[in-house]
Enzyme design. Structure first.
Site, PDB file in Angstrom:
ATOM      1  N   ASP A 329       0.862  -1.186   0.000  1.00 33.92           N
ATOM      2  CA  ASP A 329       0.000   0.000   0.000  1.00 33.92           C
ATOM      3  C   ASP A 329       0.897   1.233   0.000  1.00 33.92           C
ATOM      4  OD1 ASP A 329      -3.111   0.799   1.243  1.00 33.92           O
ATOM      5  OD2 ASP A 329      -1.491   2.288   1.296  1.00 33.92           O
ATOM      6  N   ASN A 337      -2.702  13.036  -4.219  1.00 33.36           N
ATOM      7  CA  ASN A 337      -3.905  13.433  -4.955  1.00 33.36           C
ATOM      8  C   ASN A 337      -4.344  14.829  -4.569  1.00 33.36           C
ATOM      9  OD1 ASN A 337      -4.704  11.378  -6.708  1.00 33.36           O
ATOM     10  ND2 ASN A 337      -5.628  10.182  -5.064  1.00 33.36           N
ATOM     11  N   GLU A 372      -4.979   2.035  -4.149  1.00 32.75           N
ATOM     12  CA  GLU A 372      -3.517   2.153  -4.173  1.00 32.75           C
ATOM     13  C   GLU A 372      -2.894   0.969  -3.444  1.00 32.75           C
ATOM     14  OE1 GLU A 372      -4.643   2.839  -0.723  1.00 32.75           O
ATOM     15  OE2 GLU A 372      -2.796   4.034  -0.533  1.00 32.75           O
TER      16      GLU A 372
HETATM   17  P1  GH3 Z   1      -1.571   5.389   4.180  1.00 40.82           P
HETATM   18  O1  GH3 Z   1      -0.107   5.690   4.213  1.00 40.82           O
HETATM   19  O2  GH3 Z   1      -2.105   5.114   5.536  1.00 40.82           O
HETATM   20  O3  GH3 Z   1      -1.858   4.267   3.247  1.00 40.82           O
HETATM   21  O4  GH3 Z   1      -2.317   6.666   3.655  1.00 40.82           O
HETATM   22  P2  GH3 Z   1      -2.959   6.918   2.265  1.00 40.82           P
HETATM   23  O5  GH3 Z   1      -3.161   8.396   2.078  1.00 40.82           O
HETATM   24  O6  GH3 Z   1      -2.141   6.264   1.212  1.00 40.82           O
HETATM   25  O7  GH3 Z   1      -4.316   6.107   2.348  1.00 40.82           O
HETATM   26  P3  GH3 Z   1      -5.816   6.471   2.199  1.00 40.82           P
HETATM   27  O8  GH3 Z   1      -6.533   5.157   2.263  1.00 40.82           O
HETATM   28  O9  GH3 Z   1      -6.220   7.516   3.206  1.00 40.82           O
HETATM   29  O10 GH3 Z   1      -5.976   7.096   0.777  1.00 40.82           O
HETATM   30  C1  GH3 Z   1      -5.927   6.347  -0.384  1.00 40.82           C
HETATM   31  C2  GH3 Z   1      -6.242   7.282  -1.540  1.00 40.82           C
HETATM   32  O11 GH3 Z   1      -6.068   6.662  -2.790  1.00 40.82           O
HETATM   33  C3  GH3 Z   1      -7.650   7.779  -1.478  1.00 40.82           C
HETATM   34  C4  GH3 Z   1      -8.154   7.637  -2.902  1.00 40.82           C
HETATM   35  O12 GH3 Z   1      -8.742   8.823  -3.378  1.00 40.82           O
HETATM   36  C5  GH3 Z   1      -6.903   7.352  -3.698  1.00 40.82           C
HETATM   37  N1  GH3 Z   1      -7.179   6.530  -4.859  1.00 40.82           N
HETATM   38  C6  GH3 Z   1      -7.777   5.323  -4.930  1.00 40.82           C
HETATM   39  N2  GH3 Z   1      -7.841   4.879  -6.206  1.00 40.82           N
HETATM   40  C7  GH3 Z   1      -7.257   5.833  -6.981  1.00 40.82           C
HETATM   41  C8  GH3 Z   1      -7.034   5.978  -8.370  1.00 40.82           C
HETATM   42  O13 GH3 Z   1      -7.370   5.113  -9.188  1.00 40.82           O
HETATM   43  N3  GH3 Z   1      -6.406   7.078  -8.804  1.00 40.82           N
HETATM   44  C9  GH3 Z   1      -6.014   8.051  -7.950  1.00 40.82           C
HETATM   45  N4  GH3 Z   1      -5.385   9.111  -8.445  1.00 40.82           N
HETATM   46  N5  GH3 Z   1      -6.238   7.957  -6.646  1.00 40.82           N
HETATM   47  C10 GH3 Z   1      -6.832   6.873  -6.133  1.00 40.82           C
HETATM   48 MG    MG Z   2      -2.059   4.203   1.189  1.00 39.11          MG
END
Ligand code: GH3
Ligand code: MG
Length: 459
Positions: A329, A337, A372
């Site tokens: 992850d 983002n 992610e």
């Molecule tokens: P952590 O270190 O705890 O994993 O924090 P994090 O910010 O990586 O985790 P969090 O679960 O809070 O956020 C994951 C983000 O990934 C939120 C979501 O908008 C983004 N995301 C999910 N799928 C996609 C995608 O296909 N494209 C993009 N650009 N962003 C994505």
């Molecule tokens: Mg993450």
């Protein structure tokens, strides 16, 4: 082989005769007595093949054929024109209307059954492809292929003919956009077929030094040329060879002396069918790829990965060798983002996927598990080895900033990885994923940018 045959003729005695012959061979027969009825029956019943009389009052056979072939729902149904006319010009008119073949009245039984069988066989294959393609269309991933709009102007022909004048005349009859290669000798032809791709193979049945029929059967048996249309050239009256040819899978034929327009029309028909089948096949392939892969990263998707993982785990219970799994992850991905926009986030996911793919073995499977989150499945792999790979992946990500065409130019990205391996009988994909996920959670909570191996066995 059974099939539904639509017989169209305005003279009831002709209908009865063909009906009786076909029924005796266990074909299902539908009938129509004029052009309009024929079109209605075709639309309603979708027969496997249509035997169409040419001379009928009102709408004649040519027009019925042209209308059938212009309808995308019906254009794949083979049409055989049954005619008392036997001038090359009539045949060409029929072929131009889209007819697949001709039978002259009075209809000879052998010729009739050979034609019907060979065209039905072809249709069964096309139907199977059409059905799979329809599923692809329902999935919304491809636009449907149409027999009516394929290109028949370009292609490569191999002509196997030892009479050089005859070969030259064939080449002259075809448009210069079609590339023709002539081979007089069958061994040379076979050698060439191994090296090069052709769209149509024309084979003379009167080669001096070799049995043309044997050459055709060889072409059919080779993987590379199994699907390539074969057109044979037979001497007038040689029905026996013609029938044998059709039975071994020859697609079409011409009778000497070869009429140039008829050759052109038949070549076009074969090219059209080949291009159509190619289009169907590639649509199916594309949709299968899309069903198992993730569109953004090109890695396998979650559903496919979990299915594959279950299979591997079952297999591993026989071998006793563990399956290892990494869950990764990206750290603090949300701020990427939030700060630089979703597009930059997508580019990071793509680059991340590339780095994973470049650093795992061919037998390992990388998949996008969620937004992610990514998974690598490693068959026959001890957990210690998997941890080492995970550590290498972690270093590959953190060690070199991600270059971006847009936004900040480059970004440093890190990843946390949880590792687990199967243990013992009764372990499942879900449990293994859960143990790896627990390890990932641990990695997140002890500082991120690290690898944690879950040493616990399955409960
Ligand atoms: P952590 O270190 O705890 O994993 O924090 P994090 O910010 O990586 O985790 P969090 O679960 O809070 O956020 C994951 C983000 O990934 C939120 C979501 O908008 C983004 N995301 C999910 N799928 C996609 C995608 O296909 N494209 C993009 N650009 N962003 C994505
Ligand atoms: Mg993450």
């Amino acid at each position: 082989m059974t099939a539904r045959v639509l017989v169209v003729d305005d003279i009831p005695a002709n209908v009865k005769l063909l009906e009786a012959k076909l029924q005796a061979e266990y074909f299902d027969v539908l009938t129509a007595s004029n052009g309009l009825e024929a079109l209605e029956a075709a639309e309603r019943e979708h027969p496997d093949i249509i035997l169409l009389d040419v001379m009928m009052p009102g709408m004649d056979g040519f027009e019925v054929c042209a209308r059938l072939k212009a309808n995308p729902e019906l254009s794949h149904i083979p049409v055989v024109m049954v005619t008392a006319l036997d001038q090359p010009s009539d045949r060409v008119r029929g072929l131009e209307a889209g007819a697949d073949d001709f039978l002259t009245k009075p209809v000879e039984d052998v010729a009739l059954f050979a034609r019907v069988r060979s065209l039905v066989r072809l249709k069964v294959m096309t139907d199977e492809l059409r059905m799979r393609e329809a599923t692809s269309q329902q999935m919304g991933v491809v636009a449907g292929a149409k027999l009516t709009d394929v290109d028949t102007d370009s292609g490569r022909l191999l002509i196997v003919e030892d009479r050089s004048r005859s070969a030259d005349r064939m080449v002259e009859a075809l448009p210069s956009t079609l590339e023709c290669v002539i081979e007089a000798e069958s061994q040379a032809a076979l050698a060439r077929l191994k090296e090069e791709e052709f769209d149509i193979i024309v084979v003379s049945m009167s080669l001096e030094a070799y049995d043309g029929m044997r050459l055709c059967s060889h072409i059919r048996s080779q993987e590379q040329t199994r699907q390539t249309p074969i057109l044979i050239i037979v001497e007038d009256g040689d029905t026996e060879r013609l029938v044998r040819g059709l039975d071994i899978g020859v697609n079409d034929y011409l009778v000497r002396p070869i009429d140039p327009n008829e050759l052109l029309a038949r070549v076009r028909t074969q090219l059209r069918r080949r291009r159509y089948a190619e289009r169907l096949r590639s649509n199916v392939k594309l949709s299968i790829e899309m069903a198992v892969t993730d569109a953004l990263t090109g890695l396998y998707n979650r559903r496919y990965m979990t299915g594959h993982l279950s299979t591997l785990i079952q297999r591993a219970q026989g071998t006793g060798k563990p399956v290892s799994l990494l869950i990764m992850d990206i750290d603090h991905f949300k701020p990427i983002n939030d700060t630089h926009g979703h597009q930059v986030g997508d580019v990071v996911l793509q680059e991340f996927s590339r780095r994973i793919s470049a650093n795992i073995r061919g037998v390992d499977m990388a998949a996008r598990y969620g937004g992610e989150e990514f998974v690598v499945v490693m068959p026959d792999t001890e957990p210690a080895f998997a941890s080492m790979v995970a550590e290498r992946l972690r270093a590959e990500v953190a060690g070199r900033p991600f270059r971006l065409e847009t936004g900040p130019g480059s970004l440093t990205v890190t990843v946390s990885i949880g590792v687990a391996a199967t243990s013992g009988v009764g372990d499942t994909a879900d449990r293994l994923l859960k143990r790896a996920d627990d390890a990932l959670y641990h990695a997140k909570h002890t500082g991120r940018n690290r690898v944690v191996l879950n040493r616990r066995a399955a409960a």
